[in-house]
Design a protein around this motif. Structure first.
Motif, PDB file in Angstrom:
ATOM      1  N   HIS A 320       0.844  -1.176   0.000  1.00 32.87           N
ATOM      2  CA  HIS A 320       0.000   0.000   0.000  1.00 32.87           C
ATOM      3  C   HIS A 320       0.890   1.241   0.000  1.00 32.87           C
ATOM      4  O   HIS A 320       1.937   1.252   0.654  1.00 32.87           O
ATOM      5  N   PRO A 321       0.505   2.288  -0.743  1.00 31.85           N
ATOM      6  CA  PRO A 321       1.408   3.438  -0.849  1.00 31.85           C
ATOM      7  C   PRO A 321       1.643   4.175   0.471  1.00 31.85           C
ATOM      8  O   PRO A 321       2.698   4.784   0.658  1.00 31.85           O
ATOM      9  N   THR A 322       0.685   4.128   1.392  1.00 32.32           N
ATOM     10  CA  THR A 322       0.881   4.948   2.603  1.00 32.32           C
ATOM     11  C   THR A 322       0.977   4.146   3.893  1.00 32.32           C
ATOM     12  O   THR A 322       1.513   4.628   4.873  1.00 32.32           O
ATOM     13  N   ARG A 323       0.447   2.937   3.938  1.00 34.26           N
ATOM     14  CA  ARG A 323       0.565   2.203   5.211  1.00 34.26           C
ATOM     15  C   ARG A 323       1.405   0.944   5.014  1.00 34.26           C
ATOM     16  O   ARG A 323       1.585   0.475   3.902  1.00 34.26           O
TER      17      ARG A 323
END
Ligand SMILES: Cc1cc2nc3c(=O)[nH]c(=O)nc-3n(C[C@H](O)[C@H](O)[C@H](O)COP(=O)(O)OP(=O)(O)OC[C@H]3O[C@@H](n4cnc5c(N)ncnc54)[C@H](O)[C@@H]3O)c2cc1C
Length: 353
Positions: A320-323
């Motif tokens: 996932h790009p942020t988490r």
């Protein structure tokens, strides 16, 4: 259970792998071997999901999909070296894999894609219908124009892969918990189970056909869907046959291979509005045309299961790009063929974070 001490979930781990099939146990092994503090959570028993219901084939040739072929070549090399890495032997039995072409366009597509297959390290070549029938005497050479032949295809027991990786992961310090379903995932990567909660540095989702459900607990969208497939056995064929290569009819998706004294075959499952009889009739029609010795042979349900299909037939392996949520799913009927490379990729992604 009386007299049995169940070890408690640790409060935290650098990596929490969710799902203990071929992909999850490979991930746990590769992470633990690289020194990552790893916990694996499996809701049932190890290998009890799709990995227990396979046709036991690993191959490297995927028509039209050299990317999957490249993963499979890397994985096959790892399987040849499995005992050295994991300490567990893996009985690989060479059968070969053949795709039968019954229309000219399939031959043109094969030729157009051959260079990309070779660049991926896949050993595959075009053979005549006569050569195909020599390799698999059940084939009616008049019904086939040509075939793609890939000798690098083997029988393997999926559970041997799971057990080997699980044992090696434990030897490297990973803790594997069975009968521990993940029921909720918080925004801070706390993973909840009925047996307790664990804070994950990174979550690794390897829940096979259920990966979409697990990912949605973390508000991650994996656009994959379970795809039903039923395996069938024939009656014992009238003429004794030697071990056959796995043989795919490229047009219908019908695939056959030897299984002890019978033939094991698959062609998806009945379509939405189709009756089981109509589906069996379609299979019988292809068998009669392509393999006349099997014309009219009795067909019996062997086992069925769901595999995790991706819209492009290529697995999703990523993050996932942020988490800190990694995933490997959507192997579309070829998870055994790619498990070692998937575990290596997940390890590399997680360590690079
Ligand atoms: C009939 C059939 C024949 C096949 N034949 C072949 C073949 O010959 N060769 C080949 O390469 N592939 C084959 N496949 C595909 C192969 O089975 C899959 O690609 C592979 O097993 C996927 O492995 P996995 O570890 O991702 O999934 P799985 O083995 O399904 O493992 C996922 C695990 O996640 C667990 N899980 C799910 N939800 C949770 C939760 N909430 N908490 C904790 N754990 C959870 C499940 O219990 C399961 O054990 C076949 C599939 C089917 C159905």
């Amino acid at each position: 259970m009386p007299g049995m001490t169940l070890s408690a979930l640790p409060a935290r781990a650098d990596a929490v792998v969710i799902g203990g099939g071929v992909i999850g146990t490979s991930a746990a092994y590769h992470l633990a071997e690289a020194g990552v503090n790893t916990v694996l959570l499996e809701r049932g028993s190890l290998g009890g999901g799709a990995s227990a219901h396979t046709a036991g084939m690993v191959r490297t040739y995927f028509p039209g999909n050299p990317g999957t072929g490249q993963m499979a070549v890397r994985s096959l090399n790892a399987y040849h070296d499995f005992a050295r890495h994991t300490g567990s032997p893996l009985g690989l039995k060479r059968l070969g894999f053949m795709a039968l072409f019954t229309d000219e366009q399939q031959i043109a597509d094969f030729e157009a894609g051959h260079q990309a297959q070779q660049a991926a390290g896949v050993q595959v070549g075009l053979i005549s219908a006569r050569e195909a029938a020599r390799l698999n005497p059940l084939i009616n050479e008049r019904a086939v124009l040509a075939a793609a032949w890939s000798p690098e295809a083997y029988h393997v027991d999926g559970l041997d892969i799971v057990r080997g990786y699980a044992a090696a992961a434990r030897n490297h310090g990973a803790r594997l918990f069975t009968h521990t379903p993940v029921t909720r995932i918080d925004d801070d990567n706390t993973v909840h189970t009925p047996q307790g909660s664990i804070k994950a540095g990174s979550i690794v989702c390897t829940a096979g056909p259920w990966s979409g459900e697990v990912a949605s607990m973390a508000s991650v969208d994996l656009p994959m869907r379970p795809h039903a497939i039923e395996m069938l056995f024939t009656d014992i064929p009238p003429a004794p046959h030697r071990e056959l290569p796995m043989t795919l009819h490229a047009t219908s998706g019908l695939r056959i291979r030897s299984w002890k004294d019978r033939i094991l075959l698959a062609m998806g499952a009945p379509k939405d509005a189709e009756t089981r009889e109509a589906w069996l009739g379609r299979i019988a029609g292809h068998l009669g045309t392509l393999f006349p010795a099997l014309d009219g042979i009795g067909l019996h349900r062997a086992w069925s299961g769901d595999f995790d299909a991706s819209p492009t037939n290529t697995a999703f392996i990523g993050e996932h790009p942020t988490r800190r949520f990694l995933y490997a799913a959507g192997f579309t009927g070829a998870g055994l063929c790619q498990a070692p490379a998937a575990g290596e990729k997940l390890r590399d992604l997680l360590i690079a974070k």
